[in-house]
Design a protein around this motif. Structure first.
Motif, short mmCIF file in Angstrom:
data_model
loop_
_atom_site.label_atom_id
_atom_site.label_comp_id
_atom_site.label_asym_id
_atom_site.label_seq_id
_atom_site.Cartn_x
_atom_site.Cartn_y
_atom_site.Cartn_z
N ASN A 1 0.84 -1.20 0.00
CA ASN A 1 0.00 0.00 0.00
C ASN A 1 0.87 1.24 0.00
O ASN A 1 2.09 1.16 0.16
CB ASN A 1 -0.93 0.00 1.23
N ALA A 2 0.22 2.37 -0.19
CA ALA A 2 0.86 3.66 0.04
C ALA A 2 0.26 4.19 1.34
O ALA A 2 -0.93 4.01 1.60
CB ALA A 2 0.57 4.62 -1.09
N ALA A 3 1.08 4.80 2.16
CA ALA A 3 0.58 5.24 3.46
C ALA A 3 1.22 6.57 3.84
O ALA A 3 2.27 6.95 3.33
CB ALA A 3 0.92 4.18 4.52
N GLY A 4 0.55 7.25 4.76
CA GLY A 4 1.13 8.45 5.34
C GLY A 4 1.98 8.06 6.53
O GLY A 4 1.63 7.14 7.27
N SER A 5 3.09 8.76 6.70
CA SER A 5 3.96 8.44 7.84
C SER A 5 3.68 9.38 9.01
O SER A 5 3.61 10.60 8.84
CB SER A 5 5.43 8.56 7.44
N LEU B 1 2.06 4.40 10.71
CA LEU B 1 1.57 4.63 9.35
C LEU B 1 0.07 4.75 9.38
O LEU B 1 -0.58 4.14 10.23
CB LEU B 1 1.90 3.42 8.47
N VAL B 2 -0.46 5.50 8.42
CA VAL B 2 -1.92 5.58 8.32
C VAL B 2 -2.32 5.39 6.87
O VAL B 2 -1.65 5.88 5.96
CB VAL B 2 -2.44 6.91 8.92
N GLY B 3 -3.41 4.65 6.67
CA GLY B 3 -3.87 4.39 5.30
C GLY B 3 -5.31 3.91 5.29
O GLY B 3 -5.97 3.87 6.34
N MET B 4 -5.78 3.57 4.09
CA MET B 4 -7.20 3.26 3.91
C MET B 4 -7.42 1.86 3.32
O MET B 4 -8.43 1.60 2.67
CB MET B 4 -7.84 4.29 2.97
N SER B 5 -6.47 0.98 3.52
CA SER B 5 -6.62 -0.37 2.94
C SER B 5 -6.01 -1.39 3.90
O SER B 5 -5.88 -1.13 5.10
CB SER B 5 -5.91 -0.42 1.58
N VAL C 1 5.84 4.84 1.96
CA VAL C 1 5.44 6.14 2.52
C VAL C 1 5.36 7.15 1.37
O VAL C 1 6.35 7.41 0.69
CB VAL C 1 6.44 6.62 3.59
N SER C 2 4.16 7.64 1.13
CA SER C 2 3.98 8.61 0.04
C SER C 2 4.02 10.03 0.55
O SER C 2 4.25 10.95 -0.23
CB SER C 2 2.66 8.33 -0.69
N ASN C 3 3.78 10.21 1.81
CA ASN C 3 3.70 11.57 2.36
C ASN C 3 3.80 11.50 3.88
O ASN C 3 3.56 10.44 4.48
CB ASN C 3 2.35 12.21 1.98
N PHE C 4 4.14 12.61 4.48
CA PHE C 4 3.97 12.71 5.93
C PHE C 4 2.49 12.91 6.21
O PHE C 4 1.81 13.64 5.48
CB PHE C 4 4.78 13.90 6.47
N ALA C 5 1.97 12.25 7.22
CA ALA C 5 0.56 12.38 7.59
C ALA C 5 0.27 13.82 8.02
O ALA C 5 1.19 14.59 8.34
CB ALA C 5 0.22 11.39 8.70
N ALA C 6 -1.02 14.15 8.05
CA ALA C 6 -1.44 15.54 8.32
C ALA C 6 -0.83 16.06 9.61
O ALA C 6 -0.86 15.40 10.65
CB ALA C 6 -2.96 15.59 8.41
N1 HPA Z 1 -3.60 9.15 5.13
C1 HPA Z 1 -4.40 8.12 4.78
N2 HPA Z 1 -4.17 7.35 3.74
C2 HPA Z 1 -3.08 7.60 3.01
C3 HPA Z 1 -2.20 8.65 3.30
C4 HPA Z 1 -2.48 9.47 4.44
O1 HPA Z 1 -1.75 10.41 4.78
N3 HPA Z 1 -1.22 8.61 2.36
C5 HPA Z 1 -1.49 7.58 1.54
N4 HPA Z 1 -2.61 6.95 1.92
#
Ligand code: HPA
Length: 277
Positions: free
Chosen positions: A121-125, A213-217, A238-243
Motif C-alpha cells: 500500500n501507500a501510506a502516510g507516515s 503509518l496511516v492508510g485506507m486499505s 510512505v507517500s507523504n507525511f501524515a497531516a
Molecule cells: N492518510 C491516509 N491514507 C493515506 C495517506 C495518508 O496520509 N497517504 C497515503 N494513503
C-alpha cells in the motif's frame, strides 16, 4: 454505507472466481499473491513479463475499481520458480463497498492456492524520521475501519470460525526472512475508512495509539487472509507525511507520484522477497 448488494456466500463466490482465474491464466495453482497498492504496480514489472493478464471485473464477484492508479487485473508471473498472482485494482470501503467485497480478491487468490499474501500500500507516515519514499514493513495494525470481513453469517465448513486469532497477523517468520534480504524499518499501520485524509488531531491520536503509518486499505485483507490460514506480509510505501507531521497539505497526486519515483526500488524489493517467502 455499502451501496452494492451484500455478498451472499463470499467463500463460494471466491472459489468460483479462483477456478475461473486458474482456468483463464492456465495455472494449476498459485504459490503466492501480491496485492499491488498505489504506486506498487510499476515496480512489480521487475518480477518479469506477465504470462497472462485477467481483467478482474470479468471474474465472479469482482467490481471495477474507481480510483486512478487502481485498474483491476490479475497478472500471472513466474519468478524464482514460484507462480505469483499480482493483484492490481484494489477496492476500498470508501468506494461504497462492504468488507466482503473489499477482501474478495484476497479470498480468491487464497482459494487459488496462494499460501502467502503480500499486501502492499501507500501510506502516510506519522514518524518524522520515516519520510516519503521509505518502505516500512507492517509489524501489526490497528483496525479503525469499524468493520471486519468476518462480520455476518458464520463461515461455512471447512473454513475456520469467525473468532480468529490475530496475535501473529503479520507473520514474524516472514518478517525475519524479509529482514535477511532488506533492511527496512517496521511499523504499526492504522487503517481508516477515508477517503478524506486525516486531521492533524486524528494523526496525533493515531501517534498516541502507537501507529507509525496511516492508510485506507490492508487491514481487512490481512484479517481475511489470516482467517483462511495464509501467511500475511504487509509493506507500506510512505507517500507523504501524515497531516500535521509536516506543514504541507496532502494531495492524492503525491501518493501516485511517490510510487512512480520509487518504482525501481519497489520492484527490486519484491524480486528479492518472492524467493524467500
Ligand atoms: N492518510 C491516509 N491514507 C493515506 C495517506 C495518508 O496520509 N497517504 C497515503 N494513503
Amino acid at each position: 454505507m455499502a451501496h452494492d448488494r451484500p455478498v451472499e456466500d463470499p467463500y463460494g463466490l471466491a472459489a468460483r472466481a479462483a477456478a475461473e482465474l486458474c482456468a483463464r491464466a492456465g495455472v494449476e495453482r498459485y504459490d503466492l499473491a501480491i496485492v499491488l497498492g498505489s504506486g506498487w504496480r510499476e515496480g512489480a514489472a521487475a518480477l518479469g513479463e506477465p504470462e497472462s493478464v485477467v481483467v478482474a471485473s470479468t471474474l465472479p464477484g469482482f467490481v471495477a475499481p474507481s480510483v486512478a492508479g487502481h485498474d483491476g487485473a490479475i497478472l500471472t508471473v513466474r519468478h524464482a520458480g514460484r507462480t505469483v498472482a499480482l493483484v492490481s485494482g484494489r477496492v476500498h470501503l470508501y468506494e461504497g463497498h462492504d468488507a466482503h467485497r473489499v477482501v474478495h480478491p484476497v479470498r480468491t487468490v487464497v482459494a487459488a492456492g496462494a499460501r502467502t499474501v503480500v499486501l502492499t500500500n501507500a501510506a502516510g507516515s506519522i514518524d518524522p524520521a520515516i519520510g516519503p519514499g521509505s518502505v516500512v514493513v507492517v509489524a501489526d495494525h490497528l483496525n479503525l475501519t469499524g468493520t471486519s470481513p468476518l462480520e455476518g453469517p458464520v463461515p461455512p465448513a471447512p473454513f475456520a470460525g469467525r473468532f480468529v486469532d490475530l496475535t501473529d497477523l503479520y507473520s514474524r517468520r516472514a518478517r525475519q526472512r524479509l529482514g535477511e534480504v532488506a533492511a527496512l524499518p517496521e511499523g504499526v499501520y492504522l487503517g481508516l475508512r477515508g477517503p478524506h485524509y486525516e486531521t492533524p488531531a486524528e494523526i496525533e491520536m493515531a501517534r498516541r495509539l502507537g501507529a507509525t503509518l496511516v492508510g485506507m486499505s490492508t487491514v481487512l485483507e490481512a484479517i481475511a487472509a489470516r482467517h483462511l490460514g495464509a501467511e500475511v506480509v504487509g509493506l507500506s510505501l510512505v507517500s507523504n507525511f501524515a497531516a500535521g507531521v509536516s506543514p504541507a497539505p496532502l494531495d492524492h497526486r503525491e501518493v501516485l507520484e511517490a510510487g512512480q519515483r520509487a518504482a525501481t526500488s519497489l520492484g527490486e524489493l519484491l524480486a528479492r522477497l518472492v524467493p524467500v517467502l
